[in-house]
Design a protein around this motif. Structure first.
Motif, mmCIF file in Angstrom:
data_model
loop_
_atom_site.group_PDB
_atom_site.id
_atom_site.type_symbol
_atom_site.label_atom_id
_atom_site.label_comp_id
_atom_site.label_asym_id
_atom_site.label_seq_id
_atom_site.Cartn_x
_atom_site.Cartn_y
_atom_site.Cartn_z
ATOM 1 N N ALA A 83 56.263 -23.743 -31.491
ATOM 2 C CA ALA A 83 56.841 -22.496 -31.969
ATOM 3 C C ALA A 83 58.355 -22.503 -31.756
ATOM 4 C CB ALA A 83 56.206 -21.306 -31.246
ATOM 5 N N GLU A 121 60.737 -22.342 -21.976
ATOM 6 C CA GLU A 121 59.336 -21.954 -21.833
ATOM 7 C C GLU A 121 58.826 -22.086 -20.401
ATOM 8 O OE1 GLU A 121 57.300 -20.646 -24.067
ATOM 9 O OE2 GLU A 121 59.002 -20.494 -25.439
ATOM 10 N N GLU A 179 47.971 -24.953 -25.033
ATOM 11 C CA GLU A 179 48.758 -23.722 -25.006
ATOM 12 C C GLU A 179 50.250 -24.062 -24.990
ATOM 13 O OE1 GLU A 179 47.606 -21.108 -21.799
ATOM 14 O OE2 GLU A 179 49.310 -19.805 -22.303
ATOM 15 N N VAL A 208 48.313 -24.112 -36.799
ATOM 16 C CA VAL A 208 47.967 -24.148 -35.377
ATOM 17 C C VAL A 208 46.822 -25.133 -35.143
ATOM 18 C CG1 VAL A 208 47.048 -22.784 -33.462
ATOM 19 C CG2 VAL A 208 48.796 -21.820 -34.960
ATOM 20 N N VAL A 259 51.408 -25.544 -28.397
ATOM 21 C CA VAL A 259 51.652 -24.565 -29.460
ATOM 22 C C VAL A 259 52.938 -23.803 -29.189
ATOM 23 C CG1 VAL A 259 50.755 -22.485 -30.564
ATOM 24 C CG2 VAL A 259 49.202 -24.366 -30.009
ATOM 25 N N ARG A 260 53.162 -23.436 -27.938
ATOM 26 C CA ARG A 260 54.392 -22.708 -27.604
ATOM 27 C C ARG A 260 55.614 -23.581 -27.876
ATOM 28 N NH1 ARG A 260 53.102 -20.771 -21.730
ATOM 29 N NH2 ARG A 260 55.381 -20.803 -21.538
ATOM 30 N N GLU A 268 54.215 -18.338 -39.804
ATOM 31 C CA GLU A 268 53.590 -17.028 -39.603
ATOM 32 C C GLU A 268 53.655 -16.627 -38.137
ATOM 33 O OE1 GLU A 268 50.028 -16.610 -42.793
ATOM 34 O OE2 GLU A 268 49.926 -18.319 -41.445
ATOM 35 N N LEU A 269 53.555 -17.627 -37.276
ATOM 36 C CA LEU A 269 53.597 -17.372 -35.837
ATOM 37 C C LEU A 269 54.974 -16.868 -35.429
ATOM 38 C CD1 LEU A 269 51.204 -17.976 -33.993
ATOM 39 C CD2 LEU A 269 52.454 -19.958 -33.160
ATOM 40 N N VAL A 270 55.999 -17.427 -36.047
ATOM 41 C CA VAL A 270 57.367 -17.199 -35.584
ATOM 42 C C VAL A 270 58.029 -15.998 -36.241
ATOM 43 C CG1 VAL A 270 59.674 -18.197 -35.766
ATOM 44 C CG2 VAL A 270 57.800 -19.528 -34.796
#
Lengths: 143, 143
Positions: A15, A35, A8, A76, A11-12, A132-134
């Motif tokens: 990002a 974070e 977790e 991811v 991935v953060r 796509e995440l950002v």
DNA sequence: CAATACCCGAGCATTTTTGTCGGGATTGAA
DNA sequence: TTCAATCCCGACAAAAATGCTCGGGTATTG
């Protein structure tokens, strides 16, 4: 059926690196502050990402990490597998133990479900790339 | 990203029950022997399955467990959720913690992936029913 | 040289997992 | 009625995994 905190956080953190893409190396301290993740814990995660070729590190003063590819080319799934290793819902599917897992008939019967599950998990994680995440999502007008 | 042994055993045990469907109650001792699973551990798993309404128990001599529905109406997902609880790839998705998980912007960004992952996992587990698991598969001639 | 980073591995407290153990309640059959 | 089989329940314990912390190293820059 849980992902670890390492994944977790990984991935953060990635990002964040995606947001700062092409701004030069970003130190872990910066990510840790943004974070609210332990710096020392991040230092444990990033060698995995580096060894997987997802980030490039610069040592010394003004050093830090940067993505080694454009965010659009990092999925991811790449991050998850880099930090946690290959997805194996049951041990029977790992290559080490696969030889001696089918003593019981029911093992072979259930195996097909776990294989399907593993493949679908990899699929969905590989569908989403960092950009796509950002990127800001348009508000869905009607659902 | 692993399933627990409880879930794996639970699915295997339910597969056995599916094979013996409509043969009267099957004692856990029988399943334990066939599947080489500790009887006492099975006794821990089956109350979960019973509370979820997947099996019916008969106490006393000549007692045991039987499926409470035809195998075609029991999905692997039902078993997994009965034994492990709801699928939550990250804690942020559980209803208890969902309120205070979006402090950091990146949490909200990554959340969509974890939701998608959770939904897909449930989907694939719900696609397979017990009778599909147990029935003999035709050999694939060409792939 | 001093400050800033990455780098490495050991340790460690907590939680989760994977069972074991001992017994109690219920039932069917001899 | 007695007995054995079976489900049922809760406590406990060993082992593993998790989620960090700690104390240093090493490279690089200013």
């Amino acid at each position: 059926m849980k992902l670890s905190a390492k994944v977790e956080y990984g991935v953060r953190a990635m990002a964040v690196l995606a947001i700062y893409y092409q701004s030069g190396p970003l130190p872990l301290r910066e990510i840790a502050e943004q974070e609210i993740i332990s710096l020392k814990f991040l230092e444990q995660i990033f060698p995995d990402l580096r060894r997987a070729g997802l980030v490039h590190s610069t040592r010394g003063s003004r050093g830090g990490y940067m993505l080694s590819r454009p965010p659009s080319e990092i999925r991811v799934g790449d991050i998850v597998r880099a930090v946690e290793g290959p997805i194996t819902p049951v041990d029977c599917l790992s290559e080490i133990n696969s030889s001696d897992c089918c003593h019981r008939k029911s093992n072979c019967l259930t195996r097909q479900v776990w294989e399907k599950l593993r493949d679908r998990i990899n699929d969905v994680l590989d569908e989403v790339s960092l950009n796509e995440l950002v990127e800001i999502k348009p508000v869905e007008s009607l659902s």
